[in-house]
Design a protein around this motif. Structure first.
Motif, PDB file in Angstrom:
ATOM      1  N   CYS A   1       5.847 -12.606   5.080  1.00 28.26           N
ATOM      2  CA  CYS A   1       5.932 -11.156   4.942  1.00 28.26           C
ATOM      3  C   CYS A   1       4.756 -10.641   4.121  1.00 28.26           C
ATOM      4  O   CYS A   1       4.118 -11.382   3.383  1.00 28.26           O
ATOM      5  CB  CYS A   1       7.258 -10.727   4.318  1.00 28.26           C
ATOM      6  N   SER A   2       4.466  -9.375   4.317  1.00 28.39           N
ATOM      7  CA  SER A   2       3.416  -8.732   3.523  1.00 28.39           C
ATOM      8  C   SER A   2       4.090  -7.770   2.546  1.00 28.39           C
ATOM      9  O   SER A   2       5.196  -7.295   2.786  1.00 28.39           O
ATOM     10  CB  SER A   2       2.440  -7.981   4.423  1.00 28.39           C
ATOM     11  N   PHE A   3       3.399  -7.507   1.450  1.00 26.38           N
ATOM     12  CA  PHE A   3       3.883  -6.585   0.431  1.00 26.38           C
ATOM     13  C   PHE A   3       2.949  -5.391   0.379  1.00 26.38           C
ATOM     14  O   PHE A   3       1.730  -5.552   0.257  1.00 26.38           O
ATOM     15  CB  PHE A   3       3.927  -7.261  -0.940  1.00 26.38           C
ATOM     16  N   THR A   4       3.514  -4.200   0.481  1.00 29.84           N
ATOM     17  CA  THR A   4       2.725  -2.971   0.477  1.00 29.84           C
ATOM     18  C   THR A   4       3.336  -1.991  -0.509  1.00 29.84           C
ATOM     19  O   THR A   4       4.560  -1.892  -0.619  1.00 29.84           O
ATOM     20  CB  THR A   4       2.707  -2.343   1.888  1.00 29.84           C
ATOM     21  N   ILE A   5       2.482  -1.255  -1.193  1.00 30.88           N
ATOM     22  CA  ILE A   5       2.918  -0.177  -2.070  1.00 30.88           C
ATOM     23  C   ILE A   5       2.561   1.140  -1.387  1.00 30.88           C
ATOM     24  O   ILE A   5       1.422   1.326  -0.943  1.00 30.88           O
ATOM     25  CB  ILE A   5       2.218  -0.241  -3.453  1.00 30.88           C
ATOM     26  N   HIS A   6       3.530   2.025  -1.269  1.00 33.59           N
ATOM     27  CA  HIS A   6       3.301   3.359  -0.717  1.00 33.59           C
ATOM     28  C   HIS A   6       3.217   4.351  -1.870  1.00 33.59           C
ATOM     29  O   HIS A   6       4.081   4.347  -2.748  1.00 33.59           O
ATOM     30  CB  HIS A   6       4.446   3.763   0.213  1.00 33.59           C
ATOM     31  N   ILE A   7       2.172   5.181  -1.846  1.00 36.73           N
ATOM     32  CA  ILE A   7       2.056   6.215  -2.873  1.00 36.73           C
ATOM     33  C   ILE A   7       2.143   7.593  -2.228  1.00 36.73           C
ATOM     34  O   ILE A   7       1.675   7.804  -1.118  1.00 36.73           O
ATOM     35  CB  ILE A   7       0.771   6.076  -3.726  1.00 36.73           C
ATOM     36  N   ASP A   8       2.765   8.494  -2.955  1.00 30.40           N
ATOM     37  CA  ASP A   8       2.998   9.849  -2.464  1.00 30.40           C
ATOM     38  C   ASP A   8       1.793  10.730  -2.797  1.00 30.40           C
ATOM     39  O   ASP A   8       1.892  11.681  -3.554  1.00 30.40           O
ATOM     40  CB  ASP A   8       4.281  10.415  -3.077  1.00 30.40           C
TER      41      ASP A   8
ATOM     42  N   LEU B   1      -7.026  11.738  -6.762  1.00 34.13           N
ATOM     43  CA  LEU B   1      -6.435  10.595  -7.448  1.00 34.13           C
ATOM     44  C   LEU B   1      -6.337   9.354  -6.557  1.00 34.13           C
ATOM     45  O   LEU B   1      -6.128   8.247  -7.058  1.00 34.13           O
ATOM     46  CB  LEU B   1      -5.033  10.961  -7.941  1.00 34.13           C
ATOM     47  N   ILE B   2      -6.497   9.524  -5.266  1.00 37.23           N
ATOM     48  CA  ILE B   2      -6.297   8.417  -4.326  1.00 37.23           C
ATOM     49  C   ILE B   2      -7.193   7.214  -4.632  1.00 37.23           C
ATOM     50  O   ILE B   2      -6.687   6.089  -4.701  1.00 37.23           O
ATOM     51  CB  ILE B   2      -6.444   8.899  -2.863  1.00 37.23           C
ATOM     52  N   PRO B   3      -8.507   7.374  -4.840  1.00 35.90           N
ATOM     53  CA  PRO B   3      -9.332   6.182  -5.082  1.00 35.90           C
ATOM     54  C   PRO B   3      -8.871   5.352  -6.284  1.00 35.90           C
ATOM     55  O   PRO B   3      -8.823   4.118  -6.205  1.00 35.90           O
ATOM     56  CB  PRO B   3     -10.736   6.752  -5.307  1.00 35.90           C
TER      57      PRO B   3
ATOM     58  N   CYS C   1      -1.893  -1.128   0.348  1.00 31.92           N
ATOM     59  CA  CYS C   1      -1.535   0.208  -0.113  1.00 31.92           C
ATOM     60  C   CYS C   1      -1.643   1.198   1.037  1.00 31.92           C
ATOM     61  O   CYS C   1      -2.549   1.096   1.862  1.00 31.92           O
ATOM     62  CB  CYS C   1      -2.481   0.606  -1.248  1.00 31.92           C
ATOM     63  N   GLU C   2      -0.730   2.142   1.087  1.00 24.11           N
ATOM     64  CA  GLU C   2      -0.767   3.228   2.071  1.00 24.11           C
ATOM     65  C   GLU C   2      -0.601   4.554   1.346  1.00 24.11           C
ATOM     66  O   GLU C   2       0.143   4.646   0.367  1.00 24.11           O
ATOM     67  CB  GLU C   2       0.360   3.083   3.097  1.00 24.11           C
ATOM     68  N   VAL C   3      -1.295   5.574   1.848  1.00 27.68           N
ATOM     69  CA  VAL C   3      -1.149   6.946   1.346  1.00 27.68           C
ATOM     70  C   VAL C   3      -0.670   7.811   2.508  1.00 27.68           C
ATOM     71  O   VAL C   3      -0.611   7.362   3.644  1.00 27.68           O
ATOM     72  CB  VAL C   3      -2.478   7.480   0.753  1.00 27.68           C
ATOM     73  N   LYS C   4      -0.345   9.067   2.199  1.00 25.92           N
ATOM     74  CA  LYS C   4       0.088   9.995   3.253  1.00 25.92           C
ATOM     75  C   LYS C   4      -1.000  10.098   4.319  1.00 25.92           C
ATOM     76  O   LYS C   4      -2.168  10.098   3.985  1.00 25.92           O
ATOM     77  CB  LYS C   4       0.338  11.386   2.661  1.00 25.92           C
ATOM     78  N   PRO C   5      -0.635  10.180   5.552  1.00 26.01           N
ATOM     79  CA  PRO C   5       0.707  10.334   6.126  1.00 26.01           C
ATOM     80  C   PRO C   5       1.415   9.014   6.406  1.00 26.01           C
ATOM     81  O   PRO C   5       2.502   9.005   6.966  1.00 26.01           O
ATOM     82  CB  PRO C   5       0.439  11.076   7.433  1.00 26.01           C
ATOM     83  N   ASP C   6       0.812   7.879   6.044  1.00 32.48           N
ATOM     84  CA  ASP C   6       1.379   6.571   6.365  1.00 32.48           C
ATOM     85  C   ASP C   6       2.321   6.009   5.310  1.00 32.48           C
ATOM     86  O   ASP C   6       2.929   4.964   5.516  1.00 32.48           O
ATOM     87  CB  ASP C   6       0.250   5.566   6.612  1.00 32.48           C
ATOM     88  N   SER C   7       2.472   6.688   4.191  1.00 30.11           N
ATOM     89  CA  SER C   7       3.282   6.164   3.077  1.00 30.11           C
ATOM     90  C   SER C   7       4.727   6.655   3.165  1.00 30.11           C
ATOM     91  O   SER C   7       5.255   7.254   2.233  1.00 30.11           O
ATOM     92  CB  SER C   7       2.652   6.558   1.747  1.00 30.11           C
ATOM     93  N   PHE C   8       5.398   6.347   4.273  1.00 33.20           N
ATOM     94  CA  PHE C   8       6.725   6.904   4.542  1.00 33.20           C
ATOM     95  C   PHE C   8       7.796   6.485   3.532  1.00 33.20           C
ATOM     96  O   PHE C   8       8.755   7.219   3.316  1.00 33.20           O
ATOM     97  CB  PHE C   8       7.185   6.550   5.964  1.00 33.20           C
TER      98      PHE C   8
ATOM     99  N   GLY D   1      -7.257   1.698  -5.820  1.00 33.91           N
ATOM    100  CA  GLY D   1      -7.980   0.628  -6.504  1.00 33.91           C
ATOM    101  C   GLY D   1      -7.075  -0.169  -7.428  1.00 33.91           C
ATOM    102  O   GLY D   1      -7.136  -1.404  -7.474  1.00 33.91           O
ATOM    103  N   TRP D   2      -6.236   0.524  -8.169  1.00 39.45           N
ATOM    104  CA  TRP D   2      -5.290  -0.115  -9.080  1.00 39.45           C
ATOM    105  C   TRP D   2      -4.336  -1.034  -8.312  1.00 39.45           C
ATOM    106  O   TRP D   2      -4.130  -2.200  -8.680  1.00 39.45           O
ATOM    107  CB  TRP D   2      -4.537   0.974  -9.837  1.00 39.45           C
ATOM    108  N   ILE D   3      -3.768  -0.512  -7.233  1.00 41.58           N
ATOM    109  CA  ILE D   3      -2.797  -1.283  -6.447  1.00 41.58           C
ATOM    110  C   ILE D   3      -3.463  -2.491  -5.799  1.00 41.58           C
ATOM    111  O   ILE D   3      -2.936  -3.608  -5.847  1.00 41.58           O
ATOM    112  CB  ILE D   3      -2.124  -0.367  -5.398  1.00 41.58           C
ATOM    113  N   LYS D   4      -4.626  -2.295  -5.218  1.00 47.84           N
ATOM    114  CA  LYS D   4      -5.332  -3.416  -4.575  1.00 47.84           C
ATOM    115  C   LYS D   4      -5.760  -4.457  -5.602  1.00 47.84           C
ATOM    116  O   LYS D   4      -5.733  -5.656  -5.326  1.00 47.84           O
ATOM    117  CB  LYS D   4      -6.505  -2.905  -3.761  1.00 47.84           C
ATOM    118  N   ALA D   5      -6.143  -4.004  -6.806  1.00 46.67           N
ATOM    119  CA  ALA D   5      -6.518  -4.945  -7.873  1.00 46.67           C
ATOM    120  C   ALA D   5      -5.319  -5.797  -8.292  1.00 46.67           C
ATOM    121  O   ALA D   5      -5.493  -6.921  -8.768  1.00 46.67           O
ATOM    122  CB  ALA D   5      -7.070  -4.185  -9.075  1.00 46.67           C
ATOM    123  N   CYS D   6      -4.115  -5.284  -8.081  1.00 46.81           N
ATOM    124  CA  CYS D   6      -2.894  -6.041  -8.390  1.00 46.81           C
ATOM    125  C   CYS D   6      -2.501  -6.968  -7.236  1.00 46.81           C
ATOM    126  O   CYS D   6      -1.514  -7.707  -7.328  1.00 46.81           O
ATOM    127  CB  CYS D   6      -1.745  -5.090  -8.705  1.00 46.81           C
TER     128      CYS D   6
END
Length: 182
Positions: free
Chosen positions: A130-137, A149-151, A164-171, A155-160
């Motif tokens: 499985c893959s792990f993804t963080i969605h941010i609003d 604020l997106i970059p 990562c997905e942002v709108k419109p894909d961060s359902f 960057g923070w999430i990918k460094a962890c």
């Protein structure tokens, strides 16, 4: 105590408290019980040989406090999913940057705790497949307050180590958590 110190204390308190989630299907669960439910769903759907994703997202709404909703969603592409949510009340956070940082930190904390549990031998096949993804609003809308604020958040999430997905894909954050937070 200034605003940053208050928020830091709230984050420290959140990390100490038990992470209790709710599910319409399974009721009230501690985070340590969720991997068994994920494993059950994985076992029922792995024969489809489709992408299996664990997605974590958090959204919040302000009332006379900040209602924070974190969601763990498990998706088998094309074959449905399940989710668990957690609601907490925080002292009101009015600043958009602080709120998104708090939401992101909450999602990363939950992801880390969940991975610590899933790394155990009994979940090895699930963990590997499985893959792990963080969605941010946050989105790229010209009218939105979050575009700049997106970059830093991505960057923070990918460094962890997470996708990562942002709108419109961060359902998970912008739809599931958003609906529960209202």
């Amino acid at each position: 105590m200034d605003q940053v110190e208050k928020q830091t204390q709230v984050v420290q308190d959140v990390v100490k408290e038990p992470l209790i989630f709710r599910s319409q299907t399974y009721g009230k669960l501690d985070i340590t019980q969720i991997p068994d439910k994920i494993q059950e769903f994985y076992d029922k759907t792995k024969h489809f040989e489709r992408d299996f994703r664990i997605i974590i997202g958090t959204d919040s709404q302000n009332f006379n406090y900040t209602k924070m909703v974190s969601v763990i969603a498990i998706v088998c592409e094309g074959h449905g999913g399940i989710f668990f949510h957690r609601i907490t009340k925080q002292p009101i956070i009015k600043d958009v940057r602080s709120k998104l940082h708090f939401e992101t930190n909450e999602s990363l904390t939950i992801a880390s705790k969940l991975i610590d549990i899933l790394e155990k031998t009994e979940y090895e096949e699930l963990f590997i497949n499985c893959s792990f993804t963080i969605h941010i609003d946050a989105g790229h809308s010209e009218k939105g307050k979050t575009k700049e604020l997106i970059p830093e958040l991505v960057g923070w999430i990918k460094a962890c180590g997470y996708d990562c997905e942002v709108k419109p894909d961060s359902f998970v954050a912008s739809s599931i958590a958003d609906k529960i937070s209202k």
